[in-house]
Design a protein around this motif. Sequence first.
Motif, PDB file in Angstrom:
ATOM      1  N   LYS A  26       0.792  -1.392   0.078  1.00  0.00           N
ATOM      2  CA  LYS A  26       0.074  -0.098  -0.199  1.00  0.00           C
ATOM      3  C   LYS A  26       0.975   1.228   0.010  1.00  0.00           C
ATOM      4  O   LYS A  26       0.653   2.155  -0.531  1.00  0.00           O
ATOM      5  CB  LYS A  26      -0.962   0.024   1.168  1.00  0.00           C
ATOM      6  CG  LYS A  26      -1.898  -1.107   1.409  1.00  0.00           C
ATOM      7  CD  LYS A  26      -2.971  -1.122   0.230  1.00  0.00           C
ATOM      8  CE  LYS A  26      -4.062  -2.123   0.424  1.00  0.00           C
ATOM      9  NZ  LYS A  26      -5.127  -2.212  -0.582  1.00  0.00           N
ATOM     10  N   ASN A  29       2.205   1.853  -3.415  1.00  0.00           N
ATOM     11  CA  ASN A  29       0.956   2.329  -4.260  1.00  0.00           C
ATOM     12  C   ASN A  29       0.939   3.843  -3.889  1.00  0.00           C
ATOM     13  O   ASN A  29       0.903   5.035  -4.866  1.00  0.00           O
ATOM     14  CB  ASN A  29      -0.233   1.717  -3.935  1.00  0.00           C
ATOM     15  CG  ASN A  29      -0.279   0.601  -4.654  1.00  0.00           C
ATOM     16  OD1 ASN A  29       0.083   0.291  -5.676  1.00  0.00           O
ATOM     17  ND2 ASN A  29      -1.071  -0.451  -3.867  1.00  0.00           N
ATOM     18  N   TYR A  30       1.185   4.409  -2.682  1.00  0.00           N
ATOM     19  CA  TYR A  30       1.096   5.840  -2.437  1.00  0.00           C
ATOM     20  C   TYR A  30       2.318   6.646  -3.003  1.00  0.00           C
ATOM     21  O   TYR A  30       2.235   7.556  -3.288  1.00  0.00           O
ATOM     22  CB  TYR A  30       1.149   5.933  -0.712  1.00  0.00           C
ATOM     23  CG  TYR A  30      -0.194   5.985  -0.337  1.00  0.00           C
ATOM     24  CD1 TYR A  30      -1.361   6.915  -0.491  1.00  0.00           C
ATOM     25  CD2 TYR A  30      -0.863   4.842   0.446  1.00  0.00           C
ATOM     26  CE1 TYR A  30      -2.836   6.866  -0.109  1.00  0.00           C
ATOM     27  CE2 TYR A  30      -2.013   4.703   1.033  1.00  0.00           C
ATOM     28  CZ  TYR A  30      -3.165   5.521   0.796  1.00  0.00           C
ATOM     29  OH  TYR A  30      -4.196   5.510   1.392  1.00  0.00           O
ATOM     30  N   LEU A  33       1.673   7.502  -6.107  1.00  0.00           N
ATOM     31  CA  LEU A  33       0.497   8.768  -6.264  1.00  0.00           C
ATOM     32  C   LEU A  33       1.150   9.838  -6.848  1.00  0.00           C
ATOM     33  O   LEU A  33       0.796  10.537  -7.911  1.00  0.00           O
ATOM     34  CB  LEU A  33      -0.124   8.982  -4.837  1.00  0.00           C
ATOM     35  CG  LEU A  33      -1.324   9.678  -4.925  1.00  0.00           C
ATOM     36  CD1 LEU A  33      -2.402   9.288  -5.931  1.00  0.00           C
ATOM     37  CD2 LEU A  33      -1.752  10.176  -3.442  1.00  0.00           C
ATOM     38  N   LYS A 278      -7.394   9.451  -1.867  1.00  0.00           N
ATOM     39  CA  LYS A 278      -6.404   8.480  -1.632  1.00  0.00           C
ATOM     40  C   LYS A 278      -5.630   8.830  -0.412  1.00  0.00           C
ATOM     41  O   LYS A 278      -5.234   8.100   0.493  1.00  0.00           O
ATOM     42  CB  LYS A 278      -5.460   8.400  -2.806  1.00  0.00           C
ATOM     43  CG  LYS A 278      -6.360   7.508  -3.938  1.00  0.00           C
ATOM     44  CD  LYS A 278      -5.224   7.194  -5.035  1.00  0.00           C
ATOM     45  CE  LYS A 278      -6.042   6.300  -5.988  1.00  0.00           C
ATOM     46  NZ  LYS A 278      -6.240   5.150  -5.487  1.00  0.00           N
ATOM     47  N   ILE A 279      -5.325  10.212  -0.230  1.00  0.00           N
ATOM     48  CA  ILE A 279      -4.664  10.543   0.875  1.00  0.00           C
ATOM     49  C   ILE A 279      -5.271  10.451   2.479  1.00  0.00           C
ATOM     50  O   ILE A 279      -4.923  10.017   3.378  1.00  0.00           O
ATOM     51  CB  ILE A 279      -4.013  12.186   0.827  1.00  0.00           C
ATOM     52  CG1 ILE A 279      -3.098  12.326  -0.373  1.00  0.00           C
ATOM     53  CG2 ILE A 279      -3.503  12.628   1.965  1.00  0.00           C
ATOM     54  CD1 ILE A 279      -2.546  13.626  -0.662  1.00  0.00           C
ATOM     55  N   PHE A 282      -5.127   7.264   3.957  1.00  0.00           N
ATOM     56  CA  PHE A 282      -4.100   6.586   4.975  1.00  0.00           C
ATOM     57  C   PHE A 282      -4.528   5.955   5.999  1.00  0.00           C
ATOM     58  O   PHE A 282      -3.921   5.261   6.555  1.00  0.00           O
ATOM     59  CB  PHE A 282      -3.235   7.901   5.075  1.00  0.00           C
ATOM     60  CG  PHE A 282      -2.021   8.371   4.430  1.00  0.00           C
ATOM     61  CD1 PHE A 282      -1.637   7.492   3.450  1.00  0.00           C
ATOM     62  CD2 PHE A 282      -1.330   9.302   4.670  1.00  0.00           C
ATOM     63  CE1 PHE A 282      -0.531   7.800   2.645  1.00  0.00           C
ATOM     64  CE2 PHE A 282      -0.130   9.678   3.965  1.00  0.00           C
ATOM     65  CZ  PHE A 282       0.178   8.671   3.010  1.00  0.00           C
ATOM     66  N   LEU A 340       2.998  14.178  -1.916  1.00  0.00           N
ATOM     67  CA  LEU A 340       2.204  13.241  -2.791  1.00  0.00           C
ATOM     68  C   LEU A 340       1.439  13.342  -4.077  1.00  0.00           C
ATOM     69  O   LEU A 340       1.399  12.378  -4.617  1.00  0.00           O
ATOM     70  CB  LEU A 340       1.309  12.452  -1.535  1.00  0.00           C
ATOM     71  CG  LEU A 340       1.956  11.846  -0.289  1.00  0.00           C
ATOM     72  CD1 LEU A 340       0.820  11.308   0.549  1.00  0.00           C
ATOM     73  CD2 LEU A 340       2.715  10.531  -0.985  1.00  0.00           C
TER      74      LEU A 340
END
Length: 487
Positions: A26, A29-30, A33, A278-279, A282, A340
């Motif tokens: 994960k 994946n971030y 971003l 998406k942030i 977290f 990000l």
Amino acid sequence: MKNKLNLYKKLALQTILYSIGTILPKIINYAFLKFFTKSLRREEFSLYTDMYSLSFIVIGFLSFGLENTYFRFLSKRKEDKEIIFSTGVIIQFIITSLFLIFSIYSVNYLVSVAGYKKHPEYFFMFFLIIFFDTICILPMAWLRAHEKVLRFTMINVINILLQSFFIRYMFSFHLLKNKTSFLSFIFEFVNSLTDKTGFIFFANMISSFSSFILITPILLKKVNIKNFNKVLAKKMLNYGIPIMLGTLSFSFNENLDKIFIKRWLSDEINGAYSACYKIASFMNLYIRAFRLGIEPFFFKKSEDYDAKYYYEEIIYLFIILGLIFYVLICGNISILVGFLIDKKYHTAISIIPIVMMGNLFLGIYTNLSIFYKIIDKPIIGTYISLIGVFVTILFNIIFIFIPHRNFLIPAWGTLTSYGSMVIVLYFWWKKNFLKFYRKIWSVILHLILSVTLVSYIFFYESRIEVSLFLQLLYIILVFLFEINNFI
């Protein structure tokens, strides 16, 4: 006291080990971003998130709650482990295969309804992604149930590394003028079929297939069609369908806003909203790590006389740590957002504290939901999840019909939906869990303190040094207030 410390140490160790296999992918994946938001236009990023939103809803249906069902039946029928696993996998394979056949047959209709006539290849790739990912659910659950942590971690890490490699390779290769490489034929093939957004889906398809290959030995060794039990299959489906409805409700709660914003506002706005969402997600990293270590323990502990005490303590610990996590992320949001996502996506930054608190409520609900699972009444979760879906749909309908549409409305819908689910489940169980009921005022106090601090930092305090001091002061106050509860 010693037993409590030993319990927390064991849970912490399990959480750390599972985090390597689940949270690390994960985090990678971030890390992508920023790359995606720089490489893709907002409308392209909107297509990327919309396809995943649609697929999560489909996977929520196809999973049929069999992962939780498998854990529950293991704890009840330990003598039938191989029969339980074989029966569950065969059920999953039948359901997923029927989906694949139906989807390929109906692809033209599905592409037209979803608004993707220009990109039917997206759907073909996602049919395979969904098929492989769903088939892998129970074998991965088998690894967790048998504490095969290293193998579990290896599969997940290989998956994300393959996906990362192909994404970076194809995006980098796309920019090269002299396209000569030992893998150039792969790029040329993929580039002839799809666009940059499709590169991401192709990489995911390859990684999902690799996971399927890696779990195949488990399927070959542990699944035997002779062990398929029709009576057990019926019981597993009866137990799993309410959980599936709850999972499907969660998928709607998480993705309906992005699906609506894309179609009722624009791809540009949805791209910014999705990136900031998406942030805010977290919080799910924390929830996921906690859940992976805790859930098998919950089921194993369900028959012990002191189970209720440990459930209460662990859920209370989850809330306190979750609020600290919330303060640390939202208190430094300006730094995280700049790091990000690209600047063109910053227009939706205001949704982050709202959605993040909603995700914390979801985590609280997920932990509280263990109570109805261990007494074999998952239908309770279905009813409560439908309440959450109703709230989500209500907010999105308001969003559609008001004259000046504002993307904050769906964000508040996420928070209200998960908050209402927690409240309903809490009142359902407060008579049976009196100790936790007595702690509710401590939870409310912590909640008010954390939200007040985040609101002040987010809207009024721009100085980083003051923000960091307030966060440190908050952690010290929480530690002093709670030290006697967890030592």
